[in-house]
Design a protein around this motif. Structure first.
Motif, mmCIF file in Angstrom:
data_model
loop_
_atom_site.group_PDB
_atom_site.id
_atom_site.type_symbol
_atom_site.label_atom_id
_atom_site.label_comp_id
_atom_site.label_asym_id
_atom_site.label_seq_id
_atom_site.Cartn_x
_atom_site.Cartn_y
_atom_site.Cartn_z
ATOM 1 N N GLY A 1 0.814 -1.212 0.000
ATOM 2 C CA GLY A 1 0.000 0.000 0.000
ATOM 3 C C GLY A 1 0.847 1.261 0.000
ATOM 4 N N SER A 2 0.225 2.371 0.276
ATOM 5 C CA SER A 2 0.921 3.652 0.304
ATOM 6 C C SER A 2 1.779 3.765 1.553
ATOM 7 C CB SER A 2 -0.089 4.806 0.279
ATOM 8 O OG SER A 2 -0.869 4.806 1.464
ATOM 9 N N LEU A 3 2.714 4.707 1.519
ATOM 10 C CA LEU A 3 3.580 4.920 2.680
ATOM 11 C C LEU A 3 2.752 5.344 3.892
ATOM 12 C CD1 LEU A 3 6.307 5.225 4.067
ATOM 13 C CD2 LEU A 3 6.495 7.521 3.089
ATOM 14 N N LYS A 4 1.774 6.181 3.652
ATOM 15 C CA LYS A 4 0.949 6.675 4.755
ATOM 16 C C LYS A 4 0.226 5.520 5.445
ATOM 17 C CE LYS A 4 -2.394 10.348 5.734
ATOM 18 N NZ LYS A 4 -3.231 11.425 5.123
ATOM 19 N N SER A 5 -0.345 4.596 4.656
ATOM 20 C CA SER A 5 -1.051 3.462 5.246
ATOM 21 C C SER A 5 -0.076 2.509 5.938
ATOM 22 C CB SER A 5 -1.846 2.714 4.169
ATOM 23 O OG SER A 5 -0.971 2.143 3.209
ATOM 24 N N TYR A 6 1.132 2.353 5.359
ATOM 25 C CA TYR A 6 2.138 1.471 5.967
ATOM 26 C C TYR A 6 2.587 2.022 7.315
ATOM 27 C CZ TYR A 6 6.366 -1.324 6.536
ATOM 28 O OH TYR A 6 7.324 -2.179 7.030
ATOM 29 N N LYS B 1 11.451 2.066 1.532
ATOM 30 C CA LYS B 1 10.059 2.510 1.370
ATOM 31 C C LYS B 1 9.758 3.670 2.295
ATOM 32 C CE LYS B 1 5.255 0.959 1.667
ATOM 33 N NZ LYS B 1 4.900 1.366 0.296
ATOM 34 N N SER C 1 7.000 9.476 -1.872
ATOM 35 C CA SER C 1 5.945 9.191 -0.892
ATOM 36 C C SER C 1 5.961 10.213 0.239
ATOM 37 C CB SER C 1 6.136 7.785 -0.319
ATOM 38 O OG SER C 1 6.077 6.810 -1.342
ATOM 39 N N LYS D 1 4.313 13.414 -0.817
ATOM 40 C CA LYS D 1 2.844 13.371 -0.776
ATOM 41 C C LYS D 1 2.335 13.659 0.628
ATOM 42 C CE LYS D 1 2.196 10.152 -4.635
ATOM 43 N NZ LYS D 1 1.701 8.803 -5.025
ATOM 44 N N SER E 1 0.903 11.691 10.416
ATOM 45 C CA SER E 1 1.615 10.646 9.674
ATOM 46 C C SER E 1 3.114 10.890 9.688
ATOM 47 C CB SER E 1 1.112 10.593 8.227
ATOM 48 O OG SER E 1 -0.238 10.195 8.184
#
Length: 794
Positions: free
Chosen positions: A250-255, A298, A304, A307, A316
């Motif tokens: 997934g995205s860095l934010k979700s990770y 990552k 990422s 963003k 975050s």
């Protein structure tokens, strides 16, 4: 006194003649008849056997979870008698053998019978019977307490009853040679790992109380570190790897969010369910390595991170910083942080379509970054320094000069204009996004500054924020030129919102750049004060010499040519009354100050003109240009249908070209239209004609008409940049001469480096420009080239 055992009661006969105690006669003999000195051996043996039998029966009752038939106190006394009889060793062996048989027999069978099909069921059954055994062993320990205290306490080779009970249960359940299927301990350990897995995956089968109590059971059994911890850590490592692989797609934010939740849950579980501190340390270390170190690429991906910063997601970014800090990688975040600032900042300063918003956007950008450092990076000095380095880089990037085609700093110009906006309009001109928040106010109060809730303090803070950007500029001469022009307009037109703010800003600039930078600016304020004194002196002279005041109230401001910006001379045909007043003042001034000469700058003049319309009189606040044009219509006031053509206005006013166009446009095409243009339209053409708008109405008695000619034009803007560039050339040449005069001889590289060092405060000079100026000085015979060096020619 010895205890006597026997079947017949003894008779004690005492002498009845005289009292037993008689002074001076000595002690009397006490005779006890029929005293048995030896008991029969068979009677003692029977007693000990009976007592031992009672103890065995009591143990069986305890194993059956029933109350022993004999009172516990009598059982305790029986144990004491056997121990005193010297049979402690045999009694301990009996106790151990009975307990071991019970555990390996009935208790083990009961565990297996209630185990169920899953490992968690086996764990539940094992723990249940462990609780039963603890209760049973507590009763046993109370009965055999005398054996524990009198014999086992001093015997290093034998365990005390409590330790024996724990050891026997451990051997039965966890250290058996039986197969895994019939080994309750092995399956129980797997069941504990399964419970942790249920918790991690939010499975409803998770039993928090069972896990907590089971961990406590392992601690008591002393097998936690040897049997459970390695198995648990191995299972956890596998789970962390699977988790990371799944979430990394997934995205860095979700990770980041997923990792943060996982680490919080793992930490909470270790604390809530009695895990050992060493287990927690090893578990979190493994989690950090798997989730952070192994996926650092990552986590540190520039795109990422950009963003997240674009979204201003402080939470975050804080979570990311905290994650990286767990593995000591937070410093590696500085590189993508700086790269993002450079890229985003360059987009702002190179955006030629939104030049007027440049400084506001930069300040909003800077404020968002400051909040990020404050709230996400815990005020880490490394990130504060990186922010400043990045700002310095993109603000002074040569690409900005190429985008704006000014040759000098466009950012410096826009900062000067932003400060002009603040000093003219005050707080009402500031976007809400830049106003102080609660944390800013708390910080201000803690640092001893005035509260930012106060308007003056808030305005001062906003000026400080603009000054922060000013510090990054290498081309401060551009800022000085535009600030000087804007300050002159504010002072001459009375547009300053606060004189205190004006002087405060001047003090800030002086502190920042030195007195040489602000010398001319300070002189402008002095000229204002001198002008007021001069006018008071002139009015006294006029009244004393019998000159009539007339209908015109004249006010003149004398400006020092060296301190103020240069303004073009324009030819303007003034009304006779105005012209005569100016001539009188000119004669007065020249007579008073021998050797001085006045040059009238009509483009800066303004006045109040009285006008009569159908709806009543008005006072119009206009510029000198506008006033001259309006008074021309007095000549046709008696001819309502007459008009003035463009060419006529040009001839009678002396104005022409852009000055005349802008003046007519402000009077006939702006918001306040006191003239009517024919034909109608927004642009003024030489074929147009103009009449007075007799139907003009306005709710205010005094009406201010926009003075377009006072606004800076594109040509004037370009001219200012060119003048700054030209001045920079002269300053560079002067620096070269100064350096060579003191050094006499220098290599090219050293000379260029020294010139850059001496001129960087005023403005960044390109090395190619320095080389051109060196060539010019060689042509002028100031320098001479000798090989790779230069020599100063006196």
């Amino acid at each position: 006194m010895s205890k006597v055992l026997g079947k017949q009661p003894e008779t004690v006969n005492l002498a009845k003649s005289r009292p037993a105690f008689q002074p001076n006669h000595g002690a009397k003999k006490l005779i006890i008849k029929n005293l048995r000195t030896n008991s029969r051996p068979n009677e003692l043996d029977a007693y000990y056997k009976k007592t031992q039998s009672d103890l065995v029966d009591a143990l069986e009752a305890i194993f059956e979870r029933k109350q022993p038939r004999q009172p516990l106190e009598r059982l305790y006394r029986g144990v004491e008698d056997i121990c005193r009889h010297g049979a402690s060793s045999e009694l301990y062996a009996l106790l151990r053998q009975r307990c071991e048989a019970y555990l390996n027999g009935r208790l083990h069978q009961s565990i297996m019978a209630e185990a169920g099909s899953t490992n968690v069921d086996m764990l539940r059954s094992t723990h249940k019977h462990w609780v039963i055994w603890i209760a049973q062993s507590t009763t046993i320990r109370s009965v055999f307490s005398y054996l524990d205290r009198s014999y086992l306490l001093n015997n290093k080779d034998l365990q005390q009853i409590n330790d024996m009970a724990i050891t026997l249960f451990r051997r039965m359940a966890f250290v058996t040679s039986q197969s895994t299927a019939s080994n309750p301990g092995s399956r129980s350990l797997v069941g504990m790992c399964d419970l942790v897995e249920y918790d991690r995956r939010a499975d409803t089968r998770f039993d928090a109380a069972l896990l907590r109590d089971s961990i406590s059971m392992l601690h008591v059994l002393n097998i936690y570190g040897k049997s459970f911890e390695p198995r648990f850590l191995k299972a956890s490592a596998t789970y962390f790897q699977e988790f990371a692989e799944e979430q990394s797609s997934g995205s860095l934010k979700s990770y980041i969010s997923a990792c943060e939740r996982l680490l919080n849950r793992e930490d909470h579980r270790c604390n809530a369910y009695n895990f050992d501190s060493t287990t927690k340390r090893q578990l979190m270390t493994e989690a950090h390595f798997t989730l952070i170190d192994s996926y650092s690429e990552k986590l540190l991906d520039g795109g990422s991170i950009s963003k997240i910063l674009d979204e201003n997601a402080v939470d975050s970014m804080k979570a990311l910083y905290d994650l990286l800090r767990l593995s000591g990688l937070q410093r590696r975040l500085k590189e993508p942080w700086e790269e993002y600032i450079k890229q985003a900042g360059s987009e702002i300063v190179n955006d030629t379509t939104r030049g007027d918003e440049m400084v506001v956007r930069l300040l909003e950008f800077r404020r968002a970054l400051d909040i990020m450092v404050r709230d996400a990076f815990k005020k880490d000095d490394e990130f504060t320094y990186g922010l400043r380095q990045a700002f310095d880089s993109f603000i002074n990037d040569k690409k900005v000069l190429a985008s704006w085609k000014t040759g000098t700093s466009k950012v410096g110009e826009m900062i000067a204009k932003y400060i002009d906006m603040l000093l003219r309009g005050g707080l009402k001109t500031i976007p809400k996004s830049l106003l102080s928040d609660l944390k800013d106010r708390v910080d201000a109060e803690q640092s001893g500054q005035a509260s930012t809730g106060d308007e003056d303090a808030e305005l001062d803070r906003q000026l400080d924020q603009a000054l922060e950007l000013f510090r990054f500029i290498e081309g401060k001469d551009v800022f000085e030129a535009f600030y000087k022009q804007d300050l002159a307009r504010r002072l001459l037109m009375g547009r300053s919102a606060s004189q205190d703010a004006e002087r405060s800003m001047l003090a800030k600039l002086k502190s920042e750049c030195g007195s040489n930078f602000t010398h001319n600016l300070e002189q402008m304020f002095k000229d204002q004060n001198l002008a007021r004194e001069e006018m008071a002196s002139y009015k006294a002279w006029r009244d004393g010499n019998g000159h009539e005041k007339g209908s015109l109230d004249l006010s003149v401001t004398i400006l020092s040519a060296a301190a103020w910006p240069t303004y073009p001379d324009t030819q303007l045909i003034l009304p006779d009354e105005v012209a005569s007043q100016l001539e009188r003042f000119d004669a007065y001034y020249v007579n008073k100050h021998t050797g001085r000469r006045l040059t009238w700058k009509h483009s800066l003049a303004h006045c109040v003109v009285k006008a009569h319309f159908n709806k009543g009189p008005k006072e119009l606040l206009v510029s000198a240009y506008q006033a001259v044009v309006l008074t021309l219509f007095n000549q046709i006031d008696s001819k309502p249908d007459d008009f003035l053509a463009y060419q006529q206005i040009a001839e009678y006013s002396g104005l022409n070209g852009p000055d005349l166009d802008r003046t007519l446009q402000s009077l006939a095409c702006g918001k306040v239209r006191v003239l009517t243009k024919h034909p109608k339209g927004r642009d003024v053409k030489p074929t147009d004609t103009f009449t007075v708008n007799k139907a003009f109405v306005d709710p205010k008695y005094r009406v201010k008409i926009n003075q377009i000619q006072l606004k800076e034009t594109k040509e004037e803007n370009q001219e200012t940049h060119k003048r700054v560039a030209q001045d920079r050339q002269f300053e560079t040449q002067a620096a070269i001469v100064r350096i060579m005069k003191s050094r006499k001889t220098m290599t090219h590289a050293n000379l260029v480096a020294e010139v850059i060092n001496q001129t960087k405060k005023r403005g960044a000079v390109d090395t190619a420009e320095i080389k051109k100026n060196i060539e010019k000085l060689i042509e002028k015979d100031y320098l001479e080239r000798e090989g790779g060096s230069y020599t100063y020619l006196a």
